[in-house]
Design a protein around this motif. Structure first.
Motif, PDB file in Angstrom:
ATOM      1  N   ASP A 130      16.150 -19.343  -8.620  1.00  0.00           N
ATOM      2  CA  ASP A 130      16.926 -20.604  -8.670  1.00  0.00           C
ATOM      3  C   ASP A 130      18.303 -20.300  -9.718  1.00  0.00           C
ATOM      4  O   ASP A 130      19.376 -20.586  -9.230  1.00  0.00           O
ATOM      5  CB  ASP A 130      16.141 -21.921  -9.066  1.00  0.00           C
ATOM      6  CG  ASP A 130      15.248 -22.399  -8.315  1.00  0.00           C
ATOM      7  OD1 ASP A 130      15.245 -21.884  -6.925  1.00  0.00           O
ATOM      8  OD2 ASP A 130      14.251 -23.069  -8.660  1.00  0.00           O
ATOM      9  N   ARG A 186       8.865 -29.381 -13.140  1.00  0.00           N
ATOM     10  CA  ARG A 186       8.712 -29.980 -11.787  1.00  0.00           C
ATOM     11  C   ARG A 186       7.246 -29.925 -11.116  1.00  0.00           C
ATOM     12  O   ARG A 186       6.392 -29.414 -11.877  1.00  0.00           O
ATOM     13  CB  ARG A 186       9.604 -29.083 -10.897  1.00  0.00           C
ATOM     14  CG  ARG A 186       9.693 -27.650 -10.651  1.00  0.00           C
ATOM     15  CD  ARG A 186      10.614 -26.943  -9.617  1.00  0.00           C
ATOM     16  NE  ARG A 186      10.554 -25.601  -9.939  1.00  0.00           N
ATOM     17  CZ  ARG A 186      11.463 -24.736  -9.317  1.00  0.00           C
ATOM     18  NH1 ARG A 186      12.407 -25.419  -8.614  1.00  0.00           N
ATOM     19  NH2 ARG A 186      11.400 -23.685  -9.475  1.00  0.00           N
ATOM     20  N   TYR A 309      15.692 -28.450 -17.109  1.00  0.00           N
ATOM     21  CA  TYR A 309      16.068 -28.980 -15.660  1.00  0.00           C
ATOM     22  C   TYR A 309      14.807 -29.736 -15.436  1.00  0.00           C
ATOM     23  O   TYR A 309      13.812 -29.111 -14.927  1.00  0.00           O
ATOM     24  CB  TYR A 309      16.316 -27.629 -14.727  1.00  0.00           C
ATOM     25  CG  TYR A 309      17.234 -26.764 -14.987  1.00  0.00           C
ATOM     26  CD1 TYR A 309      18.696 -26.496 -14.527  1.00  0.00           C
ATOM     27  CD2 TYR A 309      17.126 -25.791 -16.319  1.00  0.00           C
ATOM     28  CE1 TYR A 309      19.483 -25.570 -15.128  1.00  0.00           C
ATOM     29  CE2 TYR A 309      18.021 -24.936 -16.797  1.00  0.00           C
ATOM     30  CZ  TYR A 309      19.314 -24.708 -16.090  1.00  0.00           C
ATOM     31  OH  TYR A 309      20.228 -24.059 -16.561  1.00  0.00           O
ATOM     32  N   PHE A 311      13.156 -31.726 -12.640  1.00  0.00           N
ATOM     33  CA  PHE A 311      13.368 -32.051 -11.216  1.00  0.00           C
ATOM     34  C   PHE A 311      12.922 -33.560 -10.819  1.00  0.00           C
ATOM     35  O   PHE A 311      13.724 -34.403  -9.957  1.00  0.00           O
ATOM     36  CB  PHE A 311      12.476 -30.997 -10.243  1.00  0.00           C
ATOM     37  CG  PHE A 311      13.250 -29.798  -9.947  1.00  0.00           C
ATOM     38  CD1 PHE A 311      13.696 -29.743  -8.666  1.00  0.00           C
ATOM     39  CD2 PHE A 311      13.490 -28.930 -10.989  1.00  0.00           C
ATOM     40  CE1 PHE A 311      14.440 -28.616  -8.373  1.00  0.00           C
ATOM     41  CE2 PHE A 311      14.425 -27.769 -10.588  1.00  0.00           C
ATOM     42  CZ  PHE A 311      14.523 -27.633  -9.266  1.00  0.00           C
ATOM     43  N   GLY A 314      15.994 -35.774 -11.677  1.00  0.00           N
ATOM     44  CA  GLY A 314      17.161 -35.257 -11.044  1.00  0.00           C
ATOM     45  C   GLY A 314      18.153 -34.790 -12.292  1.00  0.00           C
ATOM     46  O   GLY A 314      19.215 -35.515 -11.880  1.00  0.00           O
ATOM     47  N   GLN A 327      22.907 -34.751 -11.778  1.00  0.00           N
ATOM     48  CA  GLN A 327      23.105 -34.195 -10.285  1.00  0.00           C
ATOM     49  C   GLN A 327      22.656 -32.827 -10.324  1.00  0.00           C
ATOM     50  O   GLN A 327      23.294 -31.748 -10.032  1.00  0.00           O
ATOM     51  CB  GLN A 327      24.915 -34.166 -10.300  1.00  0.00           C
ATOM     52  CG  GLN A 327      25.360 -35.500 -10.247  1.00  0.00           C
ATOM     53  CD  GLN A 327      26.900 -35.117 -10.186  1.00  0.00           C
ATOM     54  OE1 GLN A 327      27.370 -34.378 -10.865  1.00  0.00           O
ATOM     55  NE2 GLN A 327      27.650 -36.451  -9.587  1.00  0.00           N
ATOM     56  N   ASP A 329      20.515 -31.312  -7.962  1.00  0.00           N
ATOM     57  CA  ASP A 329      20.666 -30.452  -6.909  1.00  0.00           C
ATOM     58  C   ASP A 329      22.078 -29.761  -6.804  1.00  0.00           C
ATOM     59  O   ASP A 329      22.094 -28.677  -6.543  1.00  0.00           O
ATOM     60  CB  ASP A 329      20.663 -31.608  -5.752  1.00  0.00           C
ATOM     61  CG  ASP A 329      19.373 -32.054  -5.274  1.00  0.00           C
ATOM     62  OD1 ASP A 329      18.318 -31.576  -6.039  1.00  0.00           O
ATOM     63  OD2 ASP A 329      19.125 -32.916  -4.514  1.00  0.00           O
ATOM     64  N   SER A 330      23.171 -30.674  -6.967  1.00  0.00           N
ATOM     65  CA  SER A 330      24.668 -29.786  -6.954  1.00  0.00           C
ATOM     66  C   SER A 330      24.731 -28.918  -7.907  1.00  0.00           C
ATOM     67  O   SER A 330      25.215 -28.010  -7.911  1.00  0.00           O
ATOM     68  CB  SER A 330      25.712 -30.972  -6.842  1.00  0.00           C
ATOM     69  OG  SER A 330      25.567 -31.666  -8.005  1.00  0.00           O
ATOM     70  N   GLU A 333      23.503 -25.640  -7.070  1.00  0.00           N
ATOM     71  CA  GLU A 333      24.284 -25.213  -6.035  1.00  0.00           C
ATOM     72  C   GLU A 333      25.394 -24.454  -7.000  1.00  0.00           C
ATOM     73  O   GLU A 333      26.564 -24.025  -5.936  1.00  0.00           O
ATOM     74  CB  GLU A 333      24.697 -25.976  -5.088  1.00  0.00           C
ATOM     75  CG  GLU A 333      23.402 -26.459  -4.246  1.00  0.00           C
ATOM     76  CD  GLU A 333      23.034 -25.181  -3.338  1.00  0.00           C
ATOM     77  OE1 GLU A 333      23.842 -24.498  -2.728  1.00  0.00           O
ATOM     78  OE2 GLU A 333      21.663 -25.106  -3.401  1.00  0.00           O
TER      79      GLU A 333
END
Length: 357
Positions: A130, A186, A309, A311, A314, A327, A329-330, A333
């Protein structure tokens, strides 16, 4: 501060004359050095000019305000301008203080990033994957180039170790705060009871090193070649193209088998080895300073937990500056700019405190 800025402006103008001198241009090494110095001073000088212009406009507006012959409308305009200019001048002063802070000589360099799965088994390996994706996406958004150097897969889609280079102007200045232990919380897909697992991966960010800065004595390096292998029989070469470089005095070992060419694998392995040795040297030199300097963004020790982090919630939290971003998820990314900016700002604030003490 103003005396120093005036001196730097004179130096900048002098450098501008020198780099236009045909005799200097003919000496390319000297010319490149002067061009870089001129380029480094440009942001400071430009900001100083804006400050001087604002100070001049402020003085003129003050003169109008106290001019008995000026009409009321003109005085009202001058009064509004004075208020705006006072704010602008204070802003320029703060920006100039930051621009005058000592620069990290490595800031403009490319970086070698090393990600290693820590505690947590397969889940740690997946998290390492990740992080690899996150930094790769961030680099793409910056217009930087990512070059894989070594990947050691876990067999379940994760990585025991991933080493890659990010090539781009100022890459180290942005990514140097990423060194440390990254923790993830997570629920693994294999967890039937819905329990949250905690695992970790370590990240090391090393500036690329050239031969001028660090001379690697090849008499102290043992090179071994072996047949590369991949998971499931993939990427298996029929020749001994993989390379293992061992630095005998320190015991540091770097293996590289990503390329089909033995020469390219050796070149990459030595590049990583050189970066690790240079980083080790710098860390030793700065050890005493680091003990005395209580930095807000941490010591940079790679055993230090810097970020979590989470999960289920979030969120991603940086423990050095107590910043949480909801945020996740973003963020994964590659949308990590807000976190990086906050870390840079915090570091600058801490350095300003030290300068003013």
């Amino acid at each position: 501060m103003l005396d120093k800025l005036a001196f730097l402006q004179e130096k900048y103008e002098d450098l501008g004359r020198k780099i236009s001198d045909p005799d200097v241009i003919n000496n390319q090494n000297e010319w490149k050095k002067l061009v870089k110095e001129h380029s480094d001073l440009e942001p400071i000088v430009e900001k100083y000019k804006e400050y001087i212009d604002s100070e001049k406009a402020y003085k003129e507006a003050k003169e109008i305000l106290y001019d008995k012959s000026a009409d009321d409308e003109l005085k009202e305009m001058a009064k509004l301008e004075i208020g705006e200019l006072e704010d602008k001048i204070e802003q320029y002063k703060e920006e100039l203080k930051i621009l005058l802070l000592p620069k990290d000589p490595n800031d403009e360099k490319n970086v070698i990033v090393e990600i290693r799965a820590g505690t947590g088994g397969d889940e740690a390996g997946l998290f390492a994957g990740d992080l690899l994706r996150m930094y790769s996406r961030y680099a793409e958004k910056q217009g930087w180039r990512v070059e894989l150097m070594s990947l050691n897969e876990t067999g379940v889609g994760g990585y025991k170790e991933a080493i890659f280079m990010i090539k781009g102007h100022g890459a180290y200045s942005k990514l140097k705060y990423e060194s440390g232990t990254h923790r993830v919380q997570r629920i693994p897909t294999t967890e039937s009871g819905g329990r949250i697992h905690t695992s970790a991966a370590t990240v090391a960010v090393l500036p690329e090193v050239d031969d001028v800065e660090f001379d690697l004595n090849m008499n102290e390096v043992r090179i071994d070649v072996f047949r590369s292998s991949g998971s499931g029989g993939q990427s298996v070469n029929t020749t001994d193209s993989a390379v293992r470089a061992t630095h005998i005095p320190t015991g540091i070992i770097v293996s590289c088998q990503d390329e089909k060419s033995q020469h390219k694998n050796k070149e990459k392995a030595l590049k990583v080895l050189k970066a690790r040795l240079y980083d080790r040297l710098v860390q030793e030199q700065q050890a005493e300073i680091a003990q005395n300097r209580k930095s807000q963004v941490g010591s940079g020790d790679r055993s230090e937990r810097i970020r979590t982090y989470n999960f289920p919630q979030g969120r991603v939290t940086d423990h050095r500056i107590n910043l949480t971003i909801y945020q996740l998820d973003s963020y994964l990314e590659g949308e990590i700019e807000d976190m990086i900016d906050a870390l840079i700002t915090s570091d600058q604030a801490e350095k300003l405190k030290e300068v003013q003490q």
